[in-house]
Design a protein around this motif. Structure first.
Motif, PDB file in Angstrom:
ATOM      1  N   VAL A  78     -50.272   7.322  11.199  1.00  0.00           N
ATOM      2  CA  VAL A  78     -48.922   7.446  11.749  1.00  0.00           C
ATOM      3  C   VAL A  78     -48.372   8.771  11.233  1.00  0.00           C
ATOM      4  N   THR A  79     -48.045   9.687  12.143  1.00  0.00           N
ATOM      5  CA  THR A  79     -47.594  11.015  11.725  1.00  0.00           C
ATOM      6  C   THR A  79     -46.102  11.195  11.987  1.00  0.00           C
ATOM      7  N   GLY A  80     -45.498  12.120  11.249  1.00  0.00           N
ATOM      8  CA  GLY A  80     -44.083  12.418  11.419  1.00  0.00           C
ATOM      9  C   GLY A  80     -43.656  13.502  10.453  1.00  0.00           C
ATOM     10  N   VAL A  81     -42.416  13.928  10.588  1.00  0.00           N
ATOM     11  CA  VAL A  81     -41.897  14.965   9.696  1.00  0.00           C
ATOM     12  C   VAL A  81     -41.621  14.352   8.330  1.00  0.00           C
ATOM     13  N   PRO A  82     -41.583  15.157   7.291  1.00  0.00           N
ATOM     14  CA  PRO A  82     -41.337  14.631   5.942  1.00  0.00           C
ATOM     15  C   PRO A  82     -40.055  13.809   5.861  1.00  0.00           C
ATOM     16  N   GLU A  83     -40.119  12.750   5.034  1.00  0.00           N
ATOM     17  CA  GLU A  83     -38.990  11.863   4.767  1.00  0.00           C
ATOM     18  C   GLU A  83     -38.517  11.118   6.012  1.00  0.00           C
ATOM     19  N   SER A  84     -39.440  10.864   6.941  1.00  0.00           N
ATOM     20  CA  SER A  84     -39.121  10.033   8.099  1.00  0.00           C
ATOM     21  C   SER A  84     -40.162   8.931   8.197  1.00  0.00           C
ATOM     22  N   ALA A  85     -39.751   7.786   8.681  1.00  0.00           N
ATOM     23  CA  ALA A  85     -40.655   6.648   8.883  1.00  0.00           C
ATOM     24  C   ALA A  85     -41.419   6.287   7.613  1.00  0.00           C
ATOM     25  N   GLY A  86     -40.751   6.425   6.466  1.00  0.00           N
ATOM     26  CA  GLY A  86     -41.388   6.056   5.212  1.00  0.00           C
ATOM     27  C   GLY A  86     -42.398   7.048   4.695  1.00  0.00           C
ATOM     28  N   LEU A  87     -42.452   8.233   5.287  1.00  0.00           N
ATOM     29  CA  LEU A  87     -43.390   9.253   4.823  1.00  0.00           C
ATOM     30  C   LEU A  87     -42.844   9.942   3.581  1.00  0.00           C
ATOM     31  N   GLY A  88     -43.677  10.707   2.924  1.00  0.00           N
ATOM     32  CA  GLY A  88     -43.290  11.330   1.671  1.00  0.00           C
ATOM     33  C   GLY A  88     -42.446  12.578   1.849  1.00  0.00           C
ATOM     34  N   LYS A  89     -42.205  13.234   0.723  1.00  0.00           N
ATOM     35  CA  LYS A  89     -41.431  14.465   0.712  1.00  0.00           C
ATOM     36  C   LYS A  89     -42.373  15.669   0.704  1.00  0.00           C
ATOM     37  N   LEU A  90     -41.806  16.800   1.094  1.00  0.00           N
ATOM     38  CA  LEU A  90     -42.568  18.043   1.084  1.00  0.00           C
ATOM     39  C   LEU A  90     -41.801  19.068   0.262  1.00  0.00           C
ATOM     40  N   LYS A  91     -42.487  19.670  -0.704  1.00  0.00           N
ATOM     41  CA  LYS A  91     -41.862  20.689  -1.539  1.00  0.00           C
ATOM     42  C   LYS A  91     -42.673  21.967  -1.439  1.00  0.00           C
ATOM     43  N   SER A  92     -42.003  23.037  -0.983  1.00  0.00           N
ATOM     44  CA  SER A  92     -42.703  24.308  -0.839  1.00  0.00           C
ATOM     45  C   SER A  92     -42.725  25.054  -2.164  1.00  0.00           C
TER      46      SER A  92
END
Length: 431
Positions: A371-385
């Motif tokens: 299940v794909t999506g942008v960070p912090e949506s649908a229970g997905l994790g965070k992204l830190k650059s």
């Protein structure tokens, strides 16, 4: 990345905020008319009024009291004219600054308070004209009907610096992203009244579309627009005229429809480019406070802010990833644009992923579809650059493994030591 070039953007809006010095002198020639001979009569019945036309605003009747002559009559005429209401509010200075005088020889002079013309929608002139009011004889008795007239002037394209009080320049862009330098000259034409004239380099515009009266070959400049600003007695911007456009091939130009909006023909670019100069929200024209842009206070003329929304084409210089996974490109023209989107994936069984080496994994039949999506949506994790992941090693387990390895090493080393001792004993027995 999908794009390494940013397209140009033609200038559509330019913001010019400046303070114009209220103490600056009126620049140019104020129109006047001088009596052809000395006046030797005093006012009486049938000798009390005349019509005057200031700067083409239309004839208005001036009436004074009976029994006046000389300086007293001049003062009465001056006060009467200053009390008149202009048909065109942009020419109010012609009345408020009007001057009537008489010299020792009895010659009267009427001088407009406005130098030259105003650059607004109503046709203006630099002249002062006196005519008779019906059968009244005052104009004739003042010898103004055949008086000597001087036509007022202000800005001249042949001498923009000498016929203006203040100027500033701004770079604008055409539809191809080519830059062009526009210079705006402000000329104080009367009390609280300023004309502005915008010029461009003649090599940048289609000069065939401009009248020779608006081109100076020596300086290499072309007048591309003009307008008038008026200010309140408190220094606020009160009125902005619609701008005059000069790409019509006529000396007088054409009246626009929007305050401050110029129409310019750049060489090789899209014709009739509209560039709107915003001088702030004027009180009467736009219902603003008149203080958020150009003002007229008693301090030195100076630019407060210059901005415009155009830019040239640009090439990608660097990129970054924000917390939402958007890859933003920074281009050489100063623009920041979104180029791509990083997405995260969640698998039904992460343990079922296939190891592919270098800390990477691949989908397998056991892992299930992601299940794909942008960070912090649908229970997905965070992204830190620009961040390195902390170690995911179990320190307790690693310590246990290290201790076990150490014990094994110690045991093995003892075996070697014991073997060495046995061999040494065998050697000694042989002796």
């Amino acid at each position: 990345l999908p794009s390494t070039t940013a397209s140009p953007n033609a200038t559509n809006l330019a913001f010019l905020a400046a303070n114009l010095n209220s103490a600056a002198p009126i620049t140019g020639v104020r129109g006047n008319v001088v009596g052809s001979a000395a006046s030797a009569t005093t006012t009486a019945a049938g000798n009390l009024s005349f019509d005057i036309n200031l700067n083409g605003d239309g004839a208005q009747t001036v009436t004074v009291a009976a029994g006046l002559t000389g300086a007293g009559l001049a003062t009465a005429i001056q006060n009467a004219v200053r009390a008149l209401t202009p048909a065109d509010p942009f020419r109010a200075a012609a009345y408020t600054g009007f001057n009537a005088s008489v010299n020792a020889g009895g010659f009267f002079t009427f001088t407009s308070g406005l130098a030259g013309v105003t650059n607004n929608s109503t046709a203006s002139t630099g002249a002062v004209a006196v005519t008779a009011n019906g059968a009244d004889t005052l104009a004739a008795n003042l010898n103004m009907l055949a008086g000597t007239s001087t036509t007022g002037t202000n800005f001249s394209i042949a001498d923009p610096t000498g016929t203006s009080n203040f100027s500033t320049s701004m770079t604008v862009y055409d539809s191809l992203g080519n830059s062009h330098l526009f210079t705006t000259y402000f000329t104080k034409a009367g009390s609280n009244t300023w004309n502005y004239n915008v010029t461009a380099n003649s090599n940048d515009v289609v000069t065939a579309n401009y009248n020779s009266a608006n081109i100076d070959a020596t300086l290499g400049i072309t007048r591309v627009g003009a307008g008038t600003l008026t200010f309140g007695t408190d220094g606020t911007l009160d009125r902005e005229s619609v701008a005059l456009r000069f790409d019509t091939g006529t000396a007088a130009g054409a009246v626009g429809t929007v305050p401050g909006q110029l129409q310019v023909d750049f060489n090789g670019a899209t014709a009739d480019q509209l560039i709107t100069y915003n001088y702030g929200t004027s009180v009467t024209t736009e219902g603003g406070n008149g203080l958020d842009g150009t003002t007229q206070f008693g301090s030195q003329s100076a630019v407060v802010q210059l901005t415009q929304d155009g830019y040239a084409a640009g090439s990608l210089q660097a990129f970054s990833v924000d917390g939402n996974g958007v890859i933003n490109g920074r281009f050489s023209n100063g623009q920041l644009r979104a180029l791509a989107q990083v997405v995260l994936a969640r698998f039904p069984d992460p343990l079922g992923l296939t190891r592919t080496g270098n800390n990477t994994f691949a989908e397998s039949g056991n892992s299930g579809q992601p299940v794909t999506g942008v960070p912090e949506s649908a229970g997905l994790g965070k992204l830190k650059s620009n961040t390195l992941e902390l170690s995911n090693v179990d320190l307790g387990e690693s310590f246990i493994d290290m201790i076990a390895a150490q014990r094994g090493f110690q045991a093995n080393s003892r075996v070697i030591t014991t073997s060495d001792e046995i061999l040494q004993e065998l050697v000694n027995l042989k002796r």
